[in-house]
Scaffold this motif. Structure first.
Motif, PDB file in Angstrom:
ATOM      1  N   SER A   2       0.990  -1.280  -0.063  1.00  0.00           N
ATOM      2  CA  SER A   2      -0.116   0.224  -0.172  1.00  0.00           C
ATOM      3  C   SER A   2       0.917   1.330   0.000  1.00  0.00           C
ATOM      4  O   SER A   2       2.124   1.180   0.426  1.00  0.00           O
ATOM      5  CB  SER A   2      -0.908   0.226   1.214  1.00  0.00           C
ATOM      6  OG  SER A   2      -1.858  -1.181   1.150  1.00  0.00           O
ATOM      7  N   LEU A   4       0.142   5.506   0.543  1.00  0.00           N
ATOM      8  CA  LEU A   4      -0.696   6.690   0.885  1.00  0.00           C
ATOM      9  C   LEU A   4       0.218   7.812   0.454  1.00  0.00           C
ATOM     10  O   LEU A   4       1.163   8.305   1.239  1.00  0.00           O
ATOM     11  CB  LEU A   4      -1.069   6.608   2.202  1.00  0.00           C
ATOM     12  CG  LEU A   4      -1.948   7.759   2.729  1.00  0.00           C
ATOM     13  CD1 LEU A   4      -3.445   8.030   1.562  1.00  0.00           C
ATOM     14  CD2 LEU A   4      -2.443   7.814   4.185  1.00  0.00           C
ATOM     15  N   LEU A  27      -4.762   6.874  -1.995  1.00  0.00           N
ATOM     16  CA  LEU A  27      -4.466   5.694  -1.234  1.00  0.00           C
ATOM     17  C   LEU A  27      -4.469   4.324  -2.441  1.00  0.00           C
ATOM     18  O   LEU A  27      -5.403   4.304  -3.292  1.00  0.00           O
ATOM     19  CB  LEU A  27      -5.283   4.974  -0.453  1.00  0.00           C
ATOM     20  CG  LEU A  27      -5.289   3.717   0.242  1.00  0.00           C
ATOM     21  CD1 LEU A  27      -3.841   3.721   0.940  1.00  0.00           C
ATOM     22  CD2 LEU A  27      -6.146   3.487   1.328  1.00  0.00           C
ATOM     23  N   ILE A  28      -3.090   4.076  -2.470  1.00  0.00           N
ATOM     24  CA  ILE A  28      -2.937   2.749  -3.627  1.00  0.00           C
ATOM     25  C   ILE A  28      -2.694   1.399  -2.908  1.00  0.00           C
ATOM     26  O   ILE A  28      -2.087   1.418  -1.707  1.00  0.00           O
ATOM     27  CB  ILE A  28      -1.509   3.066  -4.243  1.00  0.00           C
ATOM     28  CG1 ILE A  28      -1.624   4.458  -4.971  1.00  0.00           C
ATOM     29  CG2 ILE A  28      -1.397   1.824  -5.385  1.00  0.00           C
ATOM     30  CD1 ILE A  28      -0.288   4.934  -5.521  1.00  0.00           C
ATOM     31  N   GLU A  29      -3.508   0.477  -3.229  1.00  0.00           N
ATOM     32  CA  GLU A  29      -3.538  -0.780  -2.551  1.00  0.00           C
ATOM     33  C   GLU A  29      -3.119  -1.775  -3.647  1.00  0.00           C
ATOM     34  O   GLU A  29      -4.194  -1.953  -4.702  1.00  0.00           O
ATOM     35  CB  GLU A  29      -4.614  -1.070  -1.879  1.00  0.00           C
ATOM     36  CG  GLU A  29      -4.936  -0.328  -0.456  1.00  0.00           C
ATOM     37  CD  GLU A  29      -5.882  -0.747   0.631  1.00  0.00           C
ATOM     38  OE1 GLU A  29      -6.577  -1.863  -0.011  1.00  0.00           O
ATOM     39  OE2 GLU A  29      -5.765  -0.583   1.787  1.00  0.00           O
ATOM     40  N   GLY A  30      -2.226  -2.655  -3.658  1.00  0.00           N
ATOM     41  CA  GLY A  30      -2.073  -3.507  -4.835  1.00  0.00           C
ATOM     42  C   GLY A  30      -1.706  -2.505  -6.140  1.00  0.00           C
ATOM     43  O   GLY A  30      -0.694  -1.789  -6.222  1.00  0.00           O
ATOM     44  N   ARG A  34      -7.346   2.675  -4.626  1.00  0.00           N
ATOM     45  CA  ARG A  34      -8.459   2.074  -3.632  1.00  0.00           C
ATOM     46  C   ARG A  34      -9.116   3.492  -3.123  1.00  0.00           C
ATOM     47  O   ARG A  34     -10.423   3.492  -3.069  1.00  0.00           O
ATOM     48  CB  ARG A  34      -7.548   1.752  -2.482  1.00  0.00           C
ATOM     49  CG  ARG A  34      -8.787   1.068  -1.375  1.00  0.00           C
ATOM     50  CD  ARG A  34      -9.455   0.110  -1.739  1.00  0.00           C
ATOM     51  NE  ARG A  34      -8.601  -1.038  -2.567  1.00  0.00           N
ATOM     52  CZ  ARG A  34      -8.977  -2.037  -3.185  1.00  0.00           C
ATOM     53  NH1 ARG A  34     -10.365  -1.934  -3.626  1.00  0.00           N
ATOM     54  NH2 ARG A  34      -8.497  -3.105  -3.673  1.00  0.00           N
ATOM     55  N   GLN A  35      -8.644   4.865  -2.864  1.00  0.00           N
ATOM     56  CA  GLN A  35      -9.317   5.704  -2.469  1.00  0.00           C
ATOM     57  C   GLN A  35      -8.862   7.006  -3.131  1.00  0.00           C
ATOM     58  O   GLN A  35      -7.570   7.128  -3.231  1.00  0.00           O
ATOM     59  CB  GLN A  35      -9.630   5.743  -0.815  1.00  0.00           C
ATOM     60  CG  GLN A  35     -10.233   4.753  -0.147  1.00  0.00           C
ATOM     61  CD  GLN A  35     -10.142   4.787   1.348  1.00  0.00           C
ATOM     62  OE1 GLN A  35     -10.944   6.006   1.912  1.00  0.00           O
ATOM     63  NE2 GLN A  35      -9.631   4.084   1.943  1.00  0.00           N
ATOM     64  N   ALA A  42      -4.144   5.275   6.657  1.00  0.00           N
ATOM     65  CA  ALA A  42      -3.239   4.504   5.933  1.00  0.00           C
ATOM     66  C   ALA A  42      -3.118   3.242   6.624  1.00  0.00           C
ATOM     67  O   ALA A  42      -3.278   2.983   7.751  1.00  0.00           O
ATOM     68  CB  ALA A  42      -1.607   4.919   6.335  1.00  0.00           C
ATOM     69  N   PRO A  43      -3.185   2.102   5.686  1.00  0.00           N
ATOM     70  CA  PRO A  43      -3.181   0.639   6.217  1.00  0.00           C
ATOM     71  C   PRO A  43      -2.070   0.494   6.973  1.00  0.00           C
ATOM     72  O   PRO A  43      -0.911   1.159   6.648  1.00  0.00           O
ATOM     73  CB  PRO A  43      -3.317  -0.004   4.883  1.00  0.00           C
ATOM     74  CG  PRO A  43      -3.722   0.775   3.805  1.00  0.00           C
ATOM     75  CD  PRO A  43      -3.294   2.299   4.377  1.00  0.00           C
ATOM     76  N   ALA A  46       1.864   0.517   5.230  1.00  0.00           N
ATOM     77  CA  ALA A  46       1.737   1.431   4.229  1.00  0.00           C
ATOM     78  C   ALA A  46       2.875   2.266   3.852  1.00  0.00           C
ATOM     79  O   ALA A  46       3.579   2.741   4.926  1.00  0.00           O
ATOM     80  CB  ALA A  46       0.552   2.302   3.901  1.00  0.00           C
ATOM     81  N   GLY A 433       0.770   0.497  -9.556  1.00  0.00           N
ATOM     82  CA  GLY A 433       1.015   0.537  -8.091  1.00  0.00           C
ATOM     83  C   GLY A 433       2.193   0.165  -7.710  1.00  0.00           C
ATOM     84  O   GLY A 433       2.565   0.253  -6.440  1.00  0.00           O
TER      85      GLY A 433
END
Length: 503
Positions: A2, A4, A27-30, A34-35, A42-43, A46, A433
């Protein structure tokens, strides 16, 4: 993984914001976004990036290039297309190029592209005398290794060289005509079999590599090949990528060969629709433009290449007004001499100002940025996954430093991007990503070692190519005569600037 990015200036190019910048978080996931918003959490684990004083925007898309020219960068000057092609796409005396050269050649293009903000390329690959799957794999592997997004082709030509250029039998030397007529190109069936094998082998590799169908041009391909290629493109939902009326010589080709323009010929064959991308479209007529708009085709504006080769000025405003999707491309790496898309954007933003005094019809910065991002994604038929910053789309984006000299003083960010930026403000490039360029350093490959290897191989390659150039020079006088004839130079007609090519 992730990432952010917090408190950045965002140029999303989406339907909600368009080219209007706003402040927010990404927010980038993979591999995906994502958002988008403010105050995002932040996950755990991240990577956090402070976006204060930074610009986050979609990666640039180079919608038409030929990486096969990369080893001729800086080699040719002051030649119109047909003469230039004798040396950059020679028809006489060629032999197959080693796969390793092709890998390094492709890597050279991808290195420059990524480091200057291009996250996605459309590479129309041609090898002389014929392309193999192994050669195509070498290019694909380079793009896969470095981490760029790419749509690649096997370039298709099944008509004999003499049949692809008007007035060739009137102007080319008899001994050259005899030799050329003895050369047999691959058949339409051969190309379709090759395309099917390449699609199975390369399409959707690593989630970033796609295969497309690329009949070179209607005057270089039989009707059988054009229609068969179109059938595959529709079936696979990939672009049918071609070249139409780049030069006045090509503008003469349709009437000479078919009694109609090449666009009209494509329309009559049923090969003109929203899945078609046309490179250049300089010498299109008003009826051509109406047909293209009705079909919803994409046009790639190769503004620097068209200037270097003296091809003319594409009627971009007319194309946009008709409903054509506009993308931007560098074209060949030796008809442009670089893979830098910021150069192309600036040229596109400026050139049309001299094509008409009606300044309401000049391109503005927002239109240029759209052509270099979402318009490019549309031309590759991947606008559902890239080209803008939207939730669910792949995270293909740039982070630029707004404190750099290119943005000082900071006025309209869009104007700065088109007219001031040269790629020097880029801090990070993210594709799918993954951070693939960080502070000017490629994260996946050893740039220094790759370029050193290519330098060692260049003397032998250029010695071979020099002999090929000498052999093809036998055609130069005849090709030059065709160029003069099609441009009216042998009739004393003057060349004047208009808002569509020349008269």
């Amino acid at each position: 993984m992730s990432i952010l990015i917090r408190n950045a200036t965002i140029l999303a190019m989406d339907n909600l914001h368009g080219s209007t910048p706003f402040t927010g978080d990404v927010l980038i996931e993979g591999d995906s976004i994502r958002q988008l918003g403010t105050g995002l959490t932040a996950p755990e684990g991240a990577t956090l990036i402070d976006g204060t004083g930074k610009l986050v925007m979609p990666g640039l898309i180079n919608s038409h290039l030929h990486s096969g020219e990369a080893l001729f960068k800086g080699r040719y000057d002051n030649m119109p297309l047909e003469l230039w092609m004798l040396y950059s796409y020679p028809v006489l005396g060629t032999s197959s190029i080693d796969d390793r050269i092709i890998y390094l050649r492709s890597m050279l293009v991808a290195i420059e592209a990524l480091k200057t903000g291009t996250t996605c390329i459309t590479d129309d690959l041609f090898e002389s005398p014929a392309q193999t799957l192994s050669q195509l794999n070498a290019a694909v592997q380079a793009y896969d290794d470095i981490g760029i997004r790419a749509t690649v082709s096997g370039h298709m030509i099944d008509r004999p060289y003499m049949d692809t250029i008007p007035f060739s039998r009137e102007f080319l030397p008899a001994e050259c005509q005899t030799r050329l007529e003895q050369m047999t190109p691959p058949s339409a069936e051969d190309f379709i079999d090759f395309a099917k094998a390449a699609y199975r082998e390369f399409h959707d590799r690593s989630g970033r590599i796609r295969f497309m169908v690329a009949p070179s041009a209607p005057q270089r391909c039989s009707d059988t090949l054009l229609q068969a290629a179109d059938e595959l493109a529709r079936q696979w939902q990939v672009p049918l990528h071609t070249h139409i009326v780049e030069t006045k010589v090509q503008g003469c080709t349709g009437p000479a060969h078919y009694g109609k323009t090449l666009i009209e010929h494509m329309h009559d064959l049923g090969v003109l629709h929203s899945g078609v991308t046309i490179a250049h479209s300089v010498w299109v007529t008003d009826r051509d433009i109406a047909l293209m708009g009705d079909a919803g085709v994409s046009v790639v504006h190769n503004v620097i290449s068209n200037q270097k080769l003296g091809a003319g000025i594409a009627p971009v405003r007319k194309l946009l007004d008709a409903g054509v999707n506009l993308a931007l491309g560098t074209d060949g790496i030796c008809s442009n001499d670089s893979a830098r898309m910021f150069d192309v954007m600036k040229a596109a933003g400026l050139l049309h100002n001299v094509s008409t005094p009606d300044y309401s019809r000049w391109l503005n910065a927002s239109e240029v940025i759209r052509a270099a991002t979402l318009g490019g994604a549309r031309s590759a038929l991947i606008d559902n996954i890239t080209g803008s910053l939207e939730v669910g789309k792949r995270a293909d984006l740039l982070i630029l430093d707004l404190q750099s000299i290119n943005f000082l003083p900071l006025n309209d960010i869009r104007n700065h991007l088109v007219y001031c930026e040269n790629g020097g403000s880029i801090e990070k490039v993210i594709v799918n990503g993954e951070i693939v360029v960080d502070s000017g350093r490629l994260t996946r490959v050893d740039e220094k070692a790759l370029l050193a290897e290519l330098r060692e191989l260049m003397p032998a390659f250029l010695a071979y190519h020099g002999k090929v150039e000498q052999e093809n020079a036998a055609l130069a006088e005849g090709i030059a005569a065709i160029h003069r004839h099609c441009n009216g130079m042998d009739l004393g007609i003057q060349r004047l600037g208009t808002d569509s090519a020349w008269v």
